[in-house]
Design a protein around this motif. Structure first.
Motif, short mmCIF file in Angstrom:
data_model
loop_
_atom_site.label_atom_id
_atom_site.label_comp_id
_atom_site.label_asym_id
_atom_site.label_seq_id
_atom_site.Cartn_x
_atom_site.Cartn_y
_atom_site.Cartn_z
N MET A 271 -11.97 -54.81 -10.35
CA MET A 271 -13.39 -54.44 -10.06
C MET A 271 -13.67 -53.39 -8.96
N ARG A 272 -12.88 -53.41 -8.13
CA ARG A 272 -13.30 -52.33 -6.95
C ARG A 272 -13.04 -50.81 -7.31
N CYS A 273 -12.41 -50.88 -8.47
CA CYS A 273 -12.23 -49.24 -8.88
C CYS A 273 -13.39 -48.67 -9.71
N LEU A 274 -14.17 -49.68 -10.10
CA LEU A 274 -15.45 -49.24 -10.85
C LEU A 274 -16.38 -48.17 -10.10
N PRO A 275 -16.78 -48.35 -9.03
CA PRO A 275 -17.48 -47.21 -8.25
C PRO A 275 -16.69 -45.85 -8.38
N ASP A 276 -15.30 -45.87 -7.99
CA ASP A 276 -14.66 -44.80 -7.88
C ASP A 276 -14.66 -44.26 -9.30
N LEU A 277 -14.31 -44.97 -10.27
CA LEU A 277 -14.08 -44.41 -11.56
C LEU A 277 -15.61 -43.61 -11.92
N ARG A 278 -16.64 -44.22 -11.60
CA ARG A 278 -18.31 -43.59 -11.84
C ARG A 278 -18.13 -42.23 -11.14
N ARG A 279 -17.59 -42.25 -9.80
CA ARG A 279 -17.45 -41.07 -9.12
C ARG A 279 -16.54 -39.89 -9.41
N SER B 82 -19.94 -54.78 -27.37
CA SER B 82 -19.06 -53.76 -26.63
C SER B 82 -18.70 -54.32 -25.30
N GLY B 83 -17.51 -54.63 -24.92
CA GLY B 83 -16.98 -55.09 -23.62
C GLY B 83 -17.44 -56.38 -23.48
N GLY B 84 -17.63 -57.23 -24.48
CA GLY B 84 -17.82 -58.66 -24.36
C GLY B 84 -16.63 -59.34 -23.92
N ARG B 85 -15.22 -58.93 -24.47
CA ARG B 85 -14.13 -59.63 -23.93
C ARG B 85 -13.83 -59.33 -22.51
N ALA B 86 -13.98 -58.04 -22.28
CA ALA B 86 -13.90 -58.33 -20.91
C ALA B 86 -14.98 -58.84 -19.89
N PHE B 87 -16.20 -58.88 -20.48
CA PHE B 87 -17.00 -59.86 -19.57
C PHE B 87 -16.63 -61.21 -19.53
N GLU B 88 -15.83 -61.62 -20.71
CA GLU B 88 -15.55 -63.22 -20.77
C GLU B 88 -14.31 -63.36 -19.70
N ARG B 89 -13.48 -62.35 -19.61
CA ARG B 89 -12.52 -62.27 -18.47
C ARG B 89 -12.93 -62.39 -17.33
N LEU B 90 -14.04 -61.98 -16.96
CA LEU B 90 -14.85 -61.79 -15.69
C LEU B 90 -15.34 -63.22 -15.27
N VAL C 122 -19.24 -43.04 -21.11
CA VAL C 122 -18.85 -43.47 -22.64
C VAL C 122 -18.35 -45.09 -22.61
N ALA C 123 -17.58 -45.04 -21.56
CA ALA C 123 -17.06 -46.47 -21.38
C ALA C 123 -18.18 -47.52 -21.19
N PHE C 124 -19.06 -47.40 -20.20
CA PHE C 124 -20.01 -48.46 -19.76
C PHE C 124 -21.52 -48.34 -19.78
N GLU C 125 -21.92 -47.10 -19.97
CA GLU C 125 -23.43 -47.16 -20.14
C GLU C 125 -23.78 -47.21 -21.66
N ARG C 126 -24.99 -47.66 -21.68
CA ARG C 126 -25.44 -47.96 -23.25
C ARG C 126 -26.63 -47.28 -23.42
N HIS C 127 -26.74 -46.56 -24.69
CA HIS C 127 -28.03 -45.88 -24.92
C HIS C 127 -28.36 -46.51 -26.53
N LEU D 26 -23.51 -67.09 -14.61
CA LEU D 26 -24.39 -66.46 -13.72
C LEU D 26 -23.87 -65.78 -12.61
N ASP D 27 -22.86 -66.28 -12.09
CA ASP D 27 -22.21 -65.21 -10.97
C ASP D 27 -21.49 -64.05 -11.56
N ALA D 28 -20.94 -64.17 -12.69
CA ALA D 28 -20.27 -63.15 -13.17
C ALA D 28 -21.25 -61.89 -13.56
N THR D 29 -22.51 -62.45 -14.00
CA THR D 29 -23.47 -61.41 -14.57
C THR D 29 -24.14 -60.68 -13.35
#
Length: 106
Positions: free
Chosen positions: A1-9, A40-48, A17-22, A62-65
């Protein structure tokens, strides 16, 4: 999880492409709900949720959300408003985790 902001930057196009939805005009109602596995990403969220539950969270879904929203919000804002006087990156991520999932201390 800590790499997410780094990935965005570091690779903003891949992050989008991976995370934003339009929504397209035919994508259905904003009020419609789907099972996580159908999203899309549902399995990853279940892991979270499973990971958050392992931290003895009172309400893992709730806390994961809250954690998911906080990390994506931070990733988007930090890269979109770089001139803002952001706190130290590690302090920010630790605080987000500790507040999003009560009872954890990183």
């Amino acid at each position: 999880m800590r790499c997410l902001p780094d990935l965005r930057r570091e690779v903003p196009h891949r992050y989008r492409v991976a995370f934003e939805r339009h929504r397209s005009s035919g994508s259905g109602s904003l009020e419609a709900h789907s099972p996580l596995t159908a999203l899309s990403g549902g399995r990853a969220f279940e892991r979270l949720v499973t990971t958050v539950a392992a931290l003895d969270a009172a309400n893992p879904p709730l806390d994961a959300t809250v954690l998911w929203v906080a990390l994506h919000g931070y990733a988007s804002l930090a890269s979109g408003v770089p001139a803002f006087p952001w706190p130290d990156r590690q302090d920010m991520l630790t605080t987000l985790m500790n507040r999003a999932v009560p009872g954890t201390q990183l």
